[in-house]
Design an enzyme around this catalytic site. Structure first.
Site, PDB file in Angstrom:
ATOM      1  N   MET A  51      -8.300   9.443  -2.802  1.00 10.71           N
ATOM      2  CA  MET A  51      -9.159   9.887  -2.031  1.00 10.71           C
ATOM      3  C   MET A  51      -9.695  11.317  -2.456  1.00 10.71           C
ATOM      4  SD  MET A  51      -8.072   8.837   1.619  1.00 10.71           S
ATOM      5  CE  MET A  51      -7.166   7.493   1.872  1.00 10.71           C
TER       6      MET A  51
ATOM      7  N   ASP B 285      -8.007  -5.476   2.952  1.00  9.74           N
ATOM      8  CA  ASP B 285      -7.116  -4.175   3.480  1.00  9.74           C
ATOM      9  C   ASP B 285      -7.841  -3.590   4.542  1.00  9.74           C
ATOM     10  OD1 ASP B 285      -6.113  -1.775   2.989  1.00  9.74           O
ATOM     11  OD2 ASP B 285      -7.145  -0.984   1.048  1.00  9.74           O
ATOM     12  N   GLY B 286      -6.370  -3.792   5.561  1.00  8.01           N
ATOM     13  CA  GLY B 286      -6.072  -2.426   6.951  1.00  8.01           C
ATOM     14  C   GLY B 286      -5.893  -3.303   7.983  1.00  8.01           C
TER      15      GLY B 286
ATOM     16  N   GLY C  85      -0.236  -1.975   4.895  1.00 13.38           N
ATOM     17  CA  GLY C  85       0.205  -1.071   4.948  1.00 13.38           C
ATOM     18  C   GLY C  85       1.464  -0.821   6.260  1.00 13.38           C
TER      19      GLY C  85
ATOM     20  N   HIS D   1      -7.442   1.862  -5.493  1.00 13.04           N
ATOM     21  CA  HIS D   1      -8.632   1.643  -4.461  1.00 13.04           C
ATOM     22  C   HIS D   1      -9.450   2.823  -4.047  1.00 13.04           C
ATOM     23  CE1 HIS D   1     -10.235   1.216   0.084  1.00 13.04           C
ATOM     24  NE2 HIS D   1     -10.879   1.383  -0.591  1.00 13.04           N
TER      25      HIS D   1
ATOM     26  N   HIS E 253      -0.270  -1.068  -4.344  1.00 14.11           N
ATOM     27  CA  HIS E 253      -1.460  -0.956  -4.225  1.00 14.11           C
ATOM     28  C   HIS E 253      -2.226   0.753  -3.553  1.00 14.11           C
ATOM     29  CE1 HIS E 253      -5.775  -1.538  -1.601  1.00 14.11           C
ATOM     30  NE2 HIS E 253      -5.141  -0.869  -1.446  1.00 14.11           N
TER      31      HIS E 253
ATOM     32  N   MET F 131     -11.482   6.094  -3.622  1.00 13.04           N
ATOM     33  CA  MET F 131     -12.795   5.694  -1.877  1.00 13.04           C
ATOM     34  C   MET F 131     -13.394   7.866  -2.542  1.00 13.04           C
ATOM     35  SD  MET F 131      -9.758   4.325   1.114  1.00 13.04           S
ATOM     36  CE  MET F 131      -8.424   3.898   0.610  1.00 13.04           C
TER      37      MET F 131
ATOM     38  N   ASP G 279      -4.414   3.941  -2.812  1.00 13.03           N
ATOM     39  CA  ASP G 279      -5.209   4.102  -2.452  1.00 13.03           C
ATOM     40  C   ASP G 279      -5.555   6.031  -2.931  1.00 13.03           C
ATOM     41  OD1 ASP G 279      -6.031   2.680  -0.690  1.00 13.03           O
ATOM     42  OD2 ASP G 279      -4.485   2.788   0.715  1.00 13.03           O
TER      43      ASP G 279
ATOM     44  N   SER H 208       1.107  -1.640   9.410  1.00  7.72           N
ATOM     45  CA  SER H 208       2.144  -2.128  10.273  1.00  7.72           C
ATOM     46  C   SER H 208       2.563  -3.037   9.187  1.00  7.72           C
ATOM     47  CB  SER H 208       1.510  -2.317  11.513  1.00  7.72           C
ATOM     48  OG  SER H 208      -0.465  -3.356  10.799  1.00  7.72           O
TER      49      SER H 208
ATOM     50  N   MET I 244     -12.448  -4.815   3.445  1.00 11.72           N
ATOM     51  CA  MET I 244     -12.678  -3.908   4.082  1.00 11.72           C
ATOM     52  C   MET I 244     -11.786  -3.980   5.537  1.00 11.72           C
ATOM     53  SD  MET I 244     -10.947  -1.003   2.535  1.00 11.72           S
ATOM     54  CE  MET I 244     -10.158  -0.140   4.042  1.00 11.72           C
TER      55      MET I 244
ATOM     56  N   GLY J 199     -10.028   5.179   5.109  1.00 11.06           N
ATOM     57  CA  GLY J 199      -9.687   6.338   5.070  1.00 11.06           C
ATOM     58  C   GLY J 199      -8.107   6.221   6.017  1.00 11.06           C
ATOM     59  N   PHE J 200      -7.614   5.640   7.051  1.00 14.01           N
ATOM     60  CA  PHE J 200      -6.197   5.685   7.513  1.00 14.01           C
ATOM     61  C   PHE J 200      -6.578   4.400   7.243  1.00 14.01           C
ATOM     62  CE2 PHE J 200      -9.516   9.290   8.953  1.00 14.01           C
ATOM     63  CZ  PHE J 200      -8.675  10.666   8.167  1.00 14.01           C
ATOM     64  N   ALA J 201      -4.166   4.725   7.413  1.00 15.10           N
ATOM     65  CA  ALA J 201      -3.655   3.799   8.073  1.00 15.10           C
ATOM     66  C   ALA J 201      -3.457   3.759   9.644  1.00 15.10           C
ATOM     67  CB  ALA J 201      -2.357   4.116   7.714  1.00 15.10           C
ATOM     68  N   GLY J 202      -2.970   2.315   9.627  1.00 18.38           N
ATOM     69  CA  GLY J 202      -2.474   2.392  10.953  1.00 18.38           C
ATOM     70  C   GLY J 202      -3.810   2.359  11.876  1.00 18.38           C
TER      71      GLY J 202
ATOM     72  N   SER K 160       0.958  -0.918   0.062  1.00 16.66           N
ATOM     73  CA  SER K 160       0.110  -0.173  -0.243  1.00 16.66           C
ATOM     74  C   SER K 160       1.077   1.602  -0.498  1.00 16.66           C
ATOM     75  CB  SER K 160      -1.096  -0.182   1.438  1.00 16.66           C
ATOM     76  OG  SER K 160      -1.536   1.128   1.008  1.00 16.66           O
TER      77      SER K 160
HETATM   78  C1  DX5 Z   1      -6.792   1.914   4.238  1.00 16.60           C
HETATM   79  C2  DX5 Z   1      -6.247   1.810   3.133  1.00 16.60           C
HETATM   80  C3  DX5 Z   1      -5.353   1.047   3.399  1.00 16.60           C
HETATM   81  C4  DX5 Z   1      -3.760   1.269   3.875  1.00 16.60           C
HETATM   82  C5  DX5 Z   1      -3.723   0.322   5.095  1.00 16.60           C
HETATM   83  O1  DX5 Z   1      -7.645   3.253   4.093  1.00 16.60           O
HETATM   84  O2  DX5 Z   1      -7.087   1.890   2.388  1.00 16.60           O
HETATM   85  O3  DX5 Z   1      -4.691   0.651   1.432  1.00 16.60           O
HETATM   86  O4  DX5 Z   1      -2.412   1.607   3.382  1.00 16.60           O
HETATM   87  O5  DX5 Z   1      -3.684   0.412   6.137  1.00 16.60           O
HETATM   88  P1  DX5 Z   1      -2.752   0.039   7.450  1.00 16.60           P
HETATM   89  O6  DX5 Z   1      -2.121  -1.346   6.658  1.00 16.60           O
HETATM   90  O7  DX5 Z   1      -1.518   0.796   7.819  1.00 16.60           O
HETATM   91  O8  DX5 Z   1      -3.835  -0.798   8.215  1.00 16.60           O
HETATM   92 ZN    ZN Z   2      -6.335   0.369   0.666  1.00 17.18          ZN
END
Ligand code: DX5
Ligand code: ZN
Length: 228
Positions: free
Chosen positions: A36, A175-176, A197, A65, A32, A67, A34, A199, A137, A142-145, A8
């Protein structure tokens, strides 16, 4: 079968993109991206332009992807930028799902649908057999981590059972929060594609080669325990 590993890029170090892409090419099966619009979820990361930047620098297939609230406005730009797969959120296409899937195919791309955690499989069941990718999902988009939602394992199991019963071709992606704490359960449930992503990959080491190596070791250890 081993899962496809999809890196990602919103979690990557864009200051060192070229060496990062080289390292990913040696250890991952896809990229991948993202995209948005700041409305579907309240953040902005990558864009069709980002795909056009990385396209000449990698042989890996690129998944977009989307969003965004109006994915129909992005399809041509994303395809032209060089995406191989375009995945749309089920929540954004329910009144034109068949038409948009057809448009993605007509653009020469593979078509995917993404289910937010609260969206049931039933919402997309009527067109599952037209897809190449179904993304579950495992966090709110929307956010990583963010922390992994264990309730999604049941959805993946149900999707895998549906796929088996219908002899479908789509691959099942998670994903996530996909990382060493969740690989095994995801794989057992039927996940065929891991989105990696913060982690799972990019946060493992500041050196991208070391991060990739550690990720590969962790994935293999988790999978080995499942398939003797
Ligand atoms: C979240 C994204 C993911 C994101 C996941 O909205 O679609 O692709 O990179 O990040 P992690 O693996 O850190 O949850
Ligand atoms: Zn994604």
């Amino acid at each position: 079968m081993k899962p496809c590993l999809s890196a990602s890029l919103m979690c990557a170090d864009w200051l060192h993109l070229a060496p990062t892409l080289k390292a990913l090419e040696a250890s991952c099966g896809a990229l991948h991206v993202d995209i948005m619009d700041g409305h579907f979820c309240k953040s902005l990361y990558l864009s069709p332009w980002s795909i056009s930047v990385i396209r000449p620098a990698t042989r890996l297939p690129i998944e977009a992807h989307l969003m965004v609230e109006h994915p129909e406005d992005f399809l041509e730009a994303v395809a032209k930028a060089g995406a191989d797969t375009i995945a749309l959120h089920a929540e954004t296409i329910e009144r034109q799902a068949f038409r948009l899937v057809e448009r993605i195919h007509a653009l020469g791309c593979k078509a995917g649908v993404v289910l937010s955690p609260a969206t049931p499989i039933a919402a997309v069941e009527s067109y599952l057999n037209r897809l190449e990718l179904v993304t579950v999902m495992t966090v709110d988009a929307g956010f990583a981590g963010q922390p992994f939602l264990p309730e999604m394992l049941e959805k993946i199991r149900a999707l895998a059972a549906w796929k088996h019963a219908h002899g479908s071709r789509f691959s099942i992606q998670a994903d996530g929060g996909v990382n060493c704490a969740t690989y095994r359960a995801l794989y057992e449930a039927g996940t065929e594609n891991f989105v990696l992503g913060s982690s799972g990959l990019f946060g493992l080491d500041t050196d991208i080669y070391a991060a990739c190596k550690r990720m590969q070791t962790e994935v293999e250890a988790a999978i080995r325990e499942v398939t003797p």
